[in-house]
Design a protein around this motif. Structure first.
Motif, PDB file in Angstrom:
ATOM      1  N   ALA A  34       0.824  -1.208   0.000  1.00 57.84           N
ATOM      2  CA  ALA A  34       0.000   0.000   0.000  1.00 57.84           C
ATOM      3  C   ALA A  34       0.860   1.261   0.000  1.00 57.84           C
ATOM      4  N   VAL A  35       1.888   1.295   0.850  1.00 58.92           N
ATOM      5  CA  VAL A  35       2.747   2.484   0.926  1.00 58.92           C
ATOM      6  C   VAL A  35       3.515   2.671  -0.375  1.00 58.92           C
ATOM      7  N   TRP A  36       4.013   1.571  -0.944  1.00 58.26           N
ATOM      8  CA  TRP A  36       4.735   1.669  -2.215  1.00 58.26           C
ATOM      9  C   TRP A  36       3.812   2.141  -3.330  1.00 58.26           C
ATOM     10  N   PHE A  37       2.575   1.648  -3.354  1.00 59.85           N
ATOM     11  CA  PHE A  37       1.609   2.080  -4.364  1.00 59.85           C
ATOM     12  C   PHE A  37       1.298   3.575  -4.221  1.00 59.85           C
ATOM     13  N   LEU A  38       1.074   4.031  -3.002  1.00 60.85           N
ATOM     14  CA  LEU A  38       0.767   5.444  -2.775  1.00 60.85           C
ATOM     15  C   LEU A  38       1.958   6.327  -3.130  1.00 60.85           C
ATOM     16  N   THR A  39       3.166   5.846  -2.828  1.00 60.52           N
ATOM     17  CA  THR A  39       4.362   6.625  -3.167  1.00 60.52           C
ATOM     18  C   THR A  39       4.505   6.765  -4.675  1.00 60.52           C
ATOM     19  N   LEU A  40       4.386   5.655  -5.384  1.00 62.89           N
ATOM     20  CA  LEU A  40       4.482   5.697  -6.846  1.00 62.89           C
ATOM     21  C   LEU A  40       3.373   6.555  -7.455  1.00 62.89           C
ATOM     22  N   SER A  41       2.167   6.406  -6.928  1.00 68.56           N
ATOM     23  CA  SER A  41       1.045   7.183  -7.457  1.00 68.56           C
ATOM     24  C   SER A  41       1.261   8.671  -7.259  1.00 68.56           C
ATOM     25  N   ALA A  42       1.773   9.050  -6.087  1.00 69.41           N
ATOM     26  CA  ALA A  42       2.023  10.472  -5.830  1.00 69.41           C
ATOM     27  C   ALA A  42       3.063  11.024  -6.794  1.00 69.41           C
ATOM     28  N   LEU A  43       4.126  10.248  -7.057  1.00 68.11           N
ATOM     29  CA  LEU A  43       5.154  10.688  -7.998  1.00 68.11           C
ATOM     30  C   LEU A  43       4.594  10.835  -9.414  1.00 68.11           C
ATOM     31  N   LEU A  44       3.855   9.818  -9.854  1.00 65.63           N
ATOM     32  CA  LEU A  44       3.334   9.824 -11.211  1.00 65.63           C
ATOM     33  C   LEU A  44       2.293  10.926 -11.416  1.00 65.63           C
ATOM     34  N   ILE A  45       1.379  11.068 -10.460  1.00 64.60           N
ATOM     35  CA  ILE A  45       0.331  12.088 -10.582  1.00 64.60           C
ATOM     36  C   ILE A  45       0.945  13.489 -10.576  1.00 64.60           C
ATOM     37  N   THR A  46       1.944  13.686  -9.717  1.00 65.81           N
ATOM     38  CA  THR A  46       2.609  14.993  -9.667  1.00 65.81           C
ATOM     39  C   THR A  46       3.263  15.319 -11.006  1.00 65.81           C
ATOM     40  N   TRP A  47       3.951  14.335 -11.586  1.00 66.63           N
ATOM     41  CA  TRP A  47       4.620  14.549 -12.871  1.00 66.63           C
ATOM     42  C   TRP A  47       3.616  14.859 -13.982  1.00 66.63           C
ATOM     43  N   LEU A  48       2.516  14.099 -14.018  1.00 69.61           N
ATOM     44  CA  LEU A  48       1.492  14.325 -15.039  1.00 69.61           C
ATOM     45  C   LEU A  48       0.775  15.654 -14.822  1.00 69.61           C
ATOM     46  N   ALA A  49       0.491  15.996 -13.557  1.00 77.02           N
ATOM     47  CA  ALA A  49      -0.229  17.235 -13.268  1.00 77.02           C
ATOM     48  C   ALA A  49       0.580  18.464 -13.654  1.00 77.02           C
TER      49      ALA A  49
END
Length: 330
Positions: A34-49
Motif C-alpha cells: 500500500a505504501v509503495w503504491f501510494l508513493t508511486l502514485s504520488a510521484l506519477l500524478i505529480t509529474w502528469l499534473a
C-alpha cells in the motif's frame, strides 16, 4: 532428502516471526504494498499534473523515471515511502519463509526407529519429550538446502531493502554514479529474493491442481493459498521478463517503451506484496479452523477456535506446535 539440522540464525528468525499473531501477519505485506503504491502514485500524478516536465539530468526524454521525479521536491515523500516499504518487506519475506516450514509439514508421522513399540504418553520423562520433539521437527520441510535458500533469500531481501532506502538518499541527480550502482544491486537482490521464494514454494506451485481431502470450505481455502503461491511465481517470471526487456530497450535508447516498462514493473511490485497479504489471510483462516498438535504429547490436540481476539493472540500457535493438514503437502 537432505538431513534436517538446527540452524542458529534461522532459529532466531523463526522465534521472532512466531511471536507475531497469525491474524496480523498480513499487515506487513499489505503495508509494504500500500505504501509503495501510494508513493508511486504520488510521484506519477505529480509529474502528469505538471505537464510531464523534463527534470535536470533526466536521461529519458519522453517519460521521467521514478528516480528522476524523486530527486527534487518529492524526495522527502520518497524517503518516507521507501523506508516504510523496506522495513515491511523484510518482515514479509521472513514471515513467508517461516510459514512455509511451519504450516506445510508432510502429513505423516515422524520417523520412528522402533515401529513395534509406538510411543505412549504415560510416564514420559523430559528427555523422552525432547527426543520426540526433535523427531517431530525432522518431519518438517526444513532441510539444509531449503534453510540455506531461505537464509539467502532473507539476506538478499535485507540488501534490497537497504538499497531501496539508499536510492532515496542518494538520488540520481546529485549522486548519479552511486545511484546507478545501488539500483543494480537493489534489482539483483530483489530478483534473488523472489527466485528463492519461488524455489522454496515450488512443491505448492506444482501441486496447485491437486485434489485434497476435506470439506468444501477447506478446499476453497487451500485453493486460495496455492493460487497465491502460483500467482506469485507467475509475477516473478513476468517481472524478470520485463526487467530483461527494460535493459535491452534502454541499451538501444528506446526510451519511451523503457519508461513505460519501468513504471509497470514498479506497480506490479505492489501486486506481488498483495499476494503475500492474501496468502497470510488464508493462513489465518486455516489457523482458525484447525487444531494444533503439541510436540512431545503424542498426537493430542487443542481446539483453538476462539473468537475473542485477545484470547486468540495468546494462543500457543506455532511456538508449541504445527498445523496438521491432511493431504496438503506431498
Amino acid at each position: 532428502m537432505d538431513e534436517t539440522v538446527p540452524i542458529p540464525v534461522w532459529s532466531t528468525v523463526r522465534i521472532i516471526i512466531l511471536q507475531i499473531p497469525p491474524y496480523r501477519l498480513f499487515l506487513f505485506p499489505f503495508m509494504a504494498g500500500a505504501v509503495w503504491f501510494l508513493t508511486l502514485s504520488a510521484l506519477l500524478i505529480t509529474w502528469l499534473a505538471r505537464g510531464a516536465p523534463r527534470y535536470p539530468g533526466q536521461s529519458n526524454p519522453y517519460i521521467a523515471f521514478i528516480s528522476d521525479i524523486a530527486s527534487f521536491e518529492l524526495k522527502p515523500l520518497f524517503l518516507v515511502g521507501t523506508s516504510i516499504t523496506a522495513v515491511c518487506f523484510i518482515v514479509s519475506v521472513a514471515a513467508v519463509h517461516v510459514v512455509r516450514y511451519e504450516y506445510f509439514p508432510p502429513p505423516i508421522y515422524p520417523p520412528n526407529n522402533n515401529t513395534n513399540n509406538p510411543p505412549t504418553t504415560n510416564n514420559r520423562t523430559h528427555e523422552e519429550d525432547d527426543e520426540d520433539e526433535e523427531a517431530d521437527l525432522s518431519g518438517t520441510n526444513l532441510t539444509k538446502s531449503r534453510a540455506a535458500i531461505s537464509l539467502v533469500s532473507l539476506v538478499a531481501a535485507i540488501i534490497a531493502a537497504m538499497g531501496l532506502i539508499l536510492l532515496g538518499v542518494m538520488d540520481t541527480f546529485r549522486y548519479h554514479q552511486a545511484h546507478s550502482v545501488l539500483l543494480k544491486i537493489c534489482f539483483a537482490a530483489l530478483a534473488l529474493t523472489a527466485a528463492g521464494t519461488v524455489v522454496v514454494y515450488a512443491e505448492e506451485v506444482v501441486s496447485f491442481l491437486a485434489r485434497w481431502e476435506g470439506d468444501e470450505e477447506d478446499k476453497r481455502t487451500r485453493r486460495w493459498l496455492r493460487f497465491c503461491t502460483l500467482a506469485s511465481a507467475f509475477l516473478v517470471i513476468l517481472e524478470f521478463g520485463l526487467g530483461m526487456a527494460f535493459i535491452i530497450l534502454s541499451a538501444q535508447t528506446c526510451w519511451y517503451i523503457a519508461g513505460i516498462i519501468e513504471w509497470v514493473m514498479a506497480f506490479l511490485g505492489t501486486g506481488y506484496m498483495g499476494l503475500f497479504a492474501g496468502f497470510f489471510v488464508g493462513i489465518q483462516e486455516e489457523t482458525r479452523k484447525h487444531t494444533v498438535r503439541q510436540p512431545g504429547r503424542g498426537r493430542e490436540s487443542m481446539d483453538h477456535n476462539v473468537e475473542d481476539m485477545d484470547e486468540r493472540e495468546r494462543m500457543p500457535l506455532l511456538s508449541e506446535g504445527r498445523l496438521e493438514w491432511t493431504g496438503l503437502s506431498h
